[in-house]
Every structure is written in structure tokens, then in C-alpha cells.
Design a protein around this motif. Structure first.
Motif: not given
Length: 431
Positions: A139-144, A185-194, A196-200, A401-409
Motif C-alpha cells: 500500500a505504501l508503494l502504491v501511495a508513493l 490520479a491522486l484521489i484514485v491512488t489514495v482510494i486504491v492504497a487505502s 489494500i493497506k493490509h494486503r501484502g 515478487k513483492q514489487r511486482s504485486q504493485g504493477i496492476l495497482y
């Protein structure tokens, strides 16, 4: 036409394949241009002339990119970007941690810092916040990354300069046009990251062990840190605002990024009492911009190969026959070229150099075309064959592997900006 359409297509395909095979991007582009021209029917002398013509066509962009390097060097090396990031996150607190982190990365990128560097700056802060607030590294990666993508399309960075000059526009025009897509994009980023904040994987104490500890007294004040970006934005916006408000004296002032960005950087360095280090900052900017300049020259060569061929006319005819809106060529060219190169800047350079005439041939306005190409280039620029993927993985202490999980988000975040620009400017014709 000096080159056949299939020769140009072969050249472009070879360049992309070589880039995917991790051959140096500049050599890949030149090899593709040479082979494409020769296979397409051009003589040796004509091929050289095509390369020279293409390289000369990007010199205006090269000058502006080098000018942007001075501003980037000041913001990165002086600590100004770090001050801005820490202030935003500190003021907003842990309760709005994801928004704060995304916004901080967006702002830092928007003021001229390269997106990989922006992530590197905010990542240590993000990991600290993530451990306290139990937010996953994914979630942190997606936010950044999402925040960085949003800032990247409204910044005076190389990609924005390339988008502007590729369609004969001022830098400020593209920055303004991309503002609404960036906010989306900022709004969608916050929604998506929120979501998945407990995923990963969670942030562990070991992830903080190597975090650089920057003492607050080593950083410039917030006020002095903001001088450079404020001056740059104000000077760049004088002409567009004057035209919008019909203020004659403002609309007659047309300040170019070539001198606005270095001027703002110098004044900002003096405001931070670091005037003696301007030469050092400029050197940093030059080092960072040199690869971009070289890619620009290579992209100019492959672009000239395509424009000297019948490929663009064939592409326009094919789209018309299929009854697909030619508007889609703008975002698709940005998405595909940036995805192939795994780089926003390279993607924009390739898309504008190769397809700008075809896009405009469908009646798309230059500013609308620039906005759609530019936002398209941030959709899948995070693929593993590029430097950004690995820099951000190291910044967040992630394996492949961990980094690749963020590509779709990340693609969802960037895609929201592209979709917004396509709807607003491609179909609603708001500009």
C-alpha cells in the motif's frame, strides 16, 4: 517518401525489442532507425541524412531538458524536497498517512524532482509511518508511486517538456491541461492504497534499519525550500493566465522554460543560503539529464525514420477504415511506447516523435494530443525492464515478487489520469 512503411515498422520493432533485451536505449533507437531506413529502401547517404534530420529536430527539447536539470539539482541536493515531504507528512499526521504520503510524493515530483528520486526521498518516511500505522509495504508503494505519477504529469520534468515540444506547445500549457487528470490520479491512488493497506507484507523493524537519518537542522526551512518552485510556476503561468483573463500586458510576456527554470533554481539556492553550491547542484542536474538527452537524440532518429515513411498515412487509413476514433491513437501511443521502454520520458519522446503528425491528422488539437499522450505514458511505465521498477523496489526493501504485486495497482492509478484526459480532451473537447 524515402522509407517504406514496413521498413519503418521493422525499425521501430527492432528498437523496442533491443530495449526489452536491456540493450542501451540510445543504441537501440539508433540501430532501429538505421536498419529500418536501409530495409525500407533508403540509401546509405539518405539514411545518414534521416538520422541527422531527426537528431536536429529534438535540439529545442534538449536545451529545455538541460535547463530543467539545474532546478532538479537544487531541489534534490539542497534538501528542499526532503523538507517539503517531511512537512506535508508531519502536518497531516498518521490518521491521513496514505493521503499525506501520496500528496508529498506528488508535490515533490511536481516541483521538478524526478519520480524515482521523489520515491527515494519519501520512502524512509513512508516506512516509518507504515510501521506505526500498520500499513503494508504494498500500500505504501502504491501511495508513493501513484502520487509520483500524478506529480510527474504536471512537473517541469523532461517528460512534460517532451510532450509540450512534441506538439509545438509551451510547457505551462501542458502542465495546466494535465492538472485535472493529476488530481483524479491522486484521489484514485489514495482510494486504491487505502483498500489494500493490509494486503501484502507488513513493515518490519528490519526495514527501518538502513533508513537514512537526516537531522532537521541539516535541512533548509520550508519557506526557503518553496522559493524555487513558486518562482518557476509563477513565471511559467504569466502568459497562460494573461490569455485566460484577457490581460494584455500579461499575455505579451512569454517566458520560456529555458531560462525560467535555471533562474528559479538560482534564486531558490540563494534563498536557502546555499549560493556557493549552485555549481555543484547544476552538475548533479547535468548528470541526471544526460541519459535523457541521449535518449532524445536517439528517439529523434527513429522518429524521423517513421515520419519519412508511409507508415503514418497507412495508420491513418487503417483507423478510418476500422471506424475507430483516431483520438485513441494519442493515449495508446503513450501507453505502448512508455510500456516498451518502461520509462515515462522515453515513452513520451517516442510517441510524440513517431505519431504526433498522425494524431494531429485526425483533427485532434495539439494541447489535447499532448495531454493524452503524456497521461498515457504513466500507465505502465513501472514494468520490470525499466530502472524505476528496481529503484522503487530497493527504496521499499522489496524483492522482485513483492514489487511486482504493485504493477496492476499502479496501472489503475496512472490509467485514471489517462482516462480522464481522454474523456475531457479527446471526446468532450474542453480544450
Amino acid at each position: 517518401m524515402l522509407v517504406s512503411w514496413w521498413g519503418a515498422l521493422i525499425g521501430l520493432a527492432i528498437a523496442i525489442i533491443l530495449i526489452l533485451r536491456k540493450v542501451d536505449a540510445v543504441y537501440s533507437l539508433f540501430i532501429g532507425a538505421i536498419i529500418g531506413s536501409l530495409v525500407g529502401g533508403a540509401s546509405l547517404l539518405q539514411t545518414v541524412n534521416i538520422l541527422v534530420k531527426g537528431s536536429q529536430s529534438v535540439m529545442g527539447t534538449v536545451v529545455r531538458v538541460l535547463a530543467a536539470g539545474v532546478l532538479a539539482g537544487v531541489m534534490m541536493d539542497s534538501g528542499a524536497a526532503n523538507t517539503i515531504a517531511r512537512t506535508i507528512v508531519g502536518k497531516m499526521g498518521d490518521r491521513m498517512a496514505i493521503l499525506a504520503l501520496a500528496l508529498a510524493t506528488m508535490v515533490i515530483t511536481a516541483v521538478g524532482v524526478f519520480i524515482p528520486v521523489a520515491v527515494l526521498i519519501v520512502a524512509p518516511i513512508a516506512l516509518e509511518v507504515g510501521e506505526r500505522s500498520q500499513i503494508s509495504k504494498l500500500a505504501l508503494l502504491v501511495a508513493l508511486s501513484g502520487g509520483g505519477k500524478a506529480g510527474n504529469i504536471i512537473s517541469p520534468n523532461a517528460n512534460t517538456i517532451a510532450a509540450a515540444k512534441g506538439f509545438g506547445l509551451n510547457l505551462s500549457q501542458v502542465m495546466i491541461a494535465d492538472f485535472i487528470p493529476a488530481v483524479v490520479a491522486l484521489i484514485v491512488t489514495v482510494i486504491v492504497a487505502s483498500l489494500i493497506k493490509h494486503r501484502g507484507d507488513a513493515v518490519l523493524p528490519a526495514d527501518l534499519a538502513d533508513n537514512p537519518r537526516i537531522e532537521q537542522e541539516d535541512l533548509p526551512s520550508l519557506g526557503s525550500s518553496l522559493v524555487t518552485p513558486i518562482i518557476a510556476v509563477v513565471l511559467l503561468l504569466i502568459n497562460p493566465i494573461g490569455q485566460l483573463l484577457h490581460v494584455h500586458w500579461m499575455s505579451t510576456i512569454d517566458l520560456d522554460a529555458t531560462y525560467v527554470l535555471p533562474f528559479a533554481a538560482i534564486i531558490g539556492a540563494l534563498a536557502m543560503h546555499k549560493g556557493k553550491r549552485i555549481r555543484e547542484y547544476a552538475q548533479t542536474g547535468m548528470v541526471k539529464m544526460t541519459p535523457v538527452v541521449m535518449i532524445l537524440i536517439g528517439a529523434g532518429a527513429i522518429g524521423a525514420t517513421i515520419t519519412e515513411s508511409s507508415l503514418l498515412q497507412l495508420l491513418i487509413s487503417a483507423i478510418k477504415v476500422s471506424h475507430i476514433s483516431g483520438v485513441f491513437l494519442a493515449p495508446l501511443s503513450g501507453i505502448l511506447m512508455a510500456g516498451a521502454a518502461a520509462s515515462t520520458s522515453t515513452g513520451v519522446i517516442l510517441a510524440t516523435g513517431s505519431f504526433s503528425k498522425a494524431i494531429l491528422g485526425f483533427g485532434v488539437q495539439p494541447l489535447a494530443a499532448a495531454a493524452m499522450v503524456h497521461t498515457g505514458a504513466i500507465v505502465i511505465d513501472q514494468l520490470p525492464q525499466g530502472n524505476y521498477f528496481h529503484v522503487t523496489a530497493n527504496a521499499m526493501n522489496m524483492d522482485i515478487k513483492q514489487r511486482s504485486q504493485g504493477i496492476l495497482y499502479e496501472a489503475i492509478c496512472g490509467g485514471s489520469a489517462c482516462l480522464t484526459a481522454t474523456v475531457l480532451y479527446g471526446f468532450l473537447h474542453l480544450i
